[in-house]
Design an enzyme around this catalytic site. Structure first.
Site, PDB file in Angstrom:
ATOM      1  N   GLY A 152      30.420  39.356  45.154  1.00 24.95           N
ATOM      2  CA  GLY A 152      30.841  39.449  46.537  1.00 24.95           C
ATOM      3  C   GLY A 152      32.086  40.317  46.633  1.00 24.95           C
ATOM      4  O   GLY A 152      32.750  40.602  45.636  1.00 24.95           O
ATOM      5  N   CYS A 153      32.422  40.753  47.841  1.00 29.63           N
ATOM      6  CA  CYS A 153      33.569  41.643  48.000  1.00 29.63           C
ATOM      7  C   CYS A 153      34.879  40.954  47.639  1.00 29.63           C
ATOM      8  O   CYS A 153      35.718  41.526  46.935  1.00 29.63           O
ATOM      9  CB  CYS A 153      33.615  42.197  49.422  1.00 29.63           C
ATOM     10  N   TYR A 154      35.080  39.712  48.084  1.00 29.16           N
ATOM     11  CA  TYR A 154      36.302  39.004  47.723  1.00 29.16           C
ATOM     12  C   TYR A 154      36.405  38.779  46.212  1.00 29.16           C
ATOM     13  O   TYR A 154      37.440  39.064  45.604  1.00 29.16           O
ATOM     14  CB  TYR A 154      36.393  37.659  48.445  1.00 29.16           C
ATOM     15  N   GLY A 157      37.578  41.996  44.363  1.00 34.39           N
ATOM     16  CA  GLY A 157      39.009  42.269  44.434  1.00 34.39           C
ATOM     17  C   GLY A 157      39.830  41.288  43.623  1.00 34.39           C
ATOM     18  O   GLY A 157      40.780  41.672  42.923  1.00 34.39           O
ATOM     19  N   GLU A 245      39.647  45.630  52.193  1.00 33.91           N
ATOM     20  CA  GLU A 245      39.923  44.279  51.733  1.00 33.91           C
ATOM     21  C   GLU A 245      41.190  44.286  50.890  1.00 33.91           C
ATOM     22  O   GLU A 245      41.376  45.140  50.028  1.00 33.91           O
ATOM     23  CB  GLU A 245      38.754  43.765  50.899  1.00 33.91           C
TER      24      GLU A 245
END
Length: 349
Positions: A152-154, A157, A245
């Protein structure tokens, strides 16, 4: 497969944001021929009708999955929502490689998936063979994978910032606080009240407090790196921007570790990784410095609280946090240069 061969690719969920960004990047990839675009709700339409910004591309019309000749497809990029992807991917022939951008194959345990995603997994037999697609940390496993589950994007990061530190035992894993902010494209393209312009614009709001679905994914991977169970305090926020993000991670130093030591460890860990840049001391990572690119910027700062540090990472949630990472994994899976098709620099301002 020789590098000069065109690899035939299909995109599931081509009418979503991640699907569209995947098409945008893959259409200019010298080793990819896009042969099928699947979007059930828009079947029969051209891509230009759904996404005018892609109208200059000569691509097939959108179709349903039943209309695709899967024997003429080498690899599938999955851009379907969680809960839908597993059933569609389970139907694909074993000869087709899959790079999935949904959440359906990220968690290694079917019971954990059911707990966090509110339904039984439709293809638990595929979970064991799925490789977590954080390229920089699972490159060797990705090379031989049939099914890659892009993070996932979170988690992308957060994990890029913290995995090397947890693995090196430079931070404690019982006191991790993550404050994250994402653009509204992270919520997908379906109509939701909280992402209407008049409600998301000119404001900032947390959501999924203490219960966001990316939590188990972050804990799973950090726990594997640390060698013990990890529980994190993670709060995401919706920021009034389309892309981007920013993850601010508050960590407690372990043993004699220092903030400069953390920075040096990250520099060493990513020395040979083309897309992860540990910024110069004093430089603060920002979403506008990675927008539209596959880069991740990481900065480390000493906290005024004794024994603590702050690690900040910035990515474009649709590129490094999804479509770009998928294409990076594609390159690794097919023995291509990892940067192929991903050379574009960030768009600024």
């Amino acid at each position: 497969m020789a590098n000069t061969s065109k690899i035939r690719a299909a995109v599931l969920g081509a009418s979503g944001y991640t699907g569209a960004d995947l098409v945008r990047l893959a259409a200019r990839h010298p080793a990819i021929a896009i042969t099928a675009l699947v979007a059930k709700g828009h079947a029969g339409q051209s891509l230009a009708q759904v996404f005018p910004h892609l109208g200059s591309l000569d691509l097939p019309a959108l179709v349903t999955s039943d209309e695709v000749d899967w024997s003429a497809v080498d690899v599938v990029f999955g851009g379907l929502p969680h809960g839908t992807a597993h059933s569609e991917i389970a139907k694909l022939p074993d000869s087709v490689k899959v790079i999935d951008m949904s959440a359906d194959f990220r968690l290694r345990d079917a019971a954990s998936y059911a707990e966090w995603y509110g339904g039984e997994h439709g293809a638990p037999h595929l979970l064991k063979g799925a490789v977590y697609g954080l390229t920089e940390h699972y490159r060797d496993a990705i090379k031989g994978a049939r099914l890659v589950a892009c993070p996932g994007c979170y988690p992308t990061g957060v994990l890029l910032a913290l995995l090397p530190l947890a693995k090196a035992k430079l931070i404690t894993t019982d006191d991790l606080i993550i404050d994250a902010k994402s653009g509204v494209s992270g919520a997908g393209r379906t109509l939701k009240q909280n992402i209407l312009f008049s409600e998301a614009g000119e404001g900032l709001s947390p959501y999924g407090i203490g219960s966001h679905r990316h939590l188990p994914e972050i804990e799973q991977e950090l726990g594997l790196a640390a060698g013990s169970a990890v529980t994190v305090n993670f709060t995401p926020h919706l920021a009034p921007m389309s892309r981007g993000e920013l993850c601010t991670c508050y960590v407690r130093l372990a043993g004699q570790a220092t903030a400069p030591g953390l920075r040096n460890a990250l520099v060493t860990a990513y020395a040979d990784n083309p897309f992860v840049h540990v910024v110069a001391e004093g430089v603060i990572p920002a979403t506008q410095h990675v927008r539209g690119s596959n880069f991740c910027h990481i900065g480390v700062f000493a906290d005024r609280l004794q024994g603590r540090a702050i690690v900040v990472s910035a990515i474009d949630n649709l590129v490094k946090g999804s479509a770009g990472q998928a294409l990076q994994n594609f390159n690794v899976m097919h023995g291509l240069d990892e940067t192929l098709g991903l050379e574009q620099l960030p768009l600024f301002p």
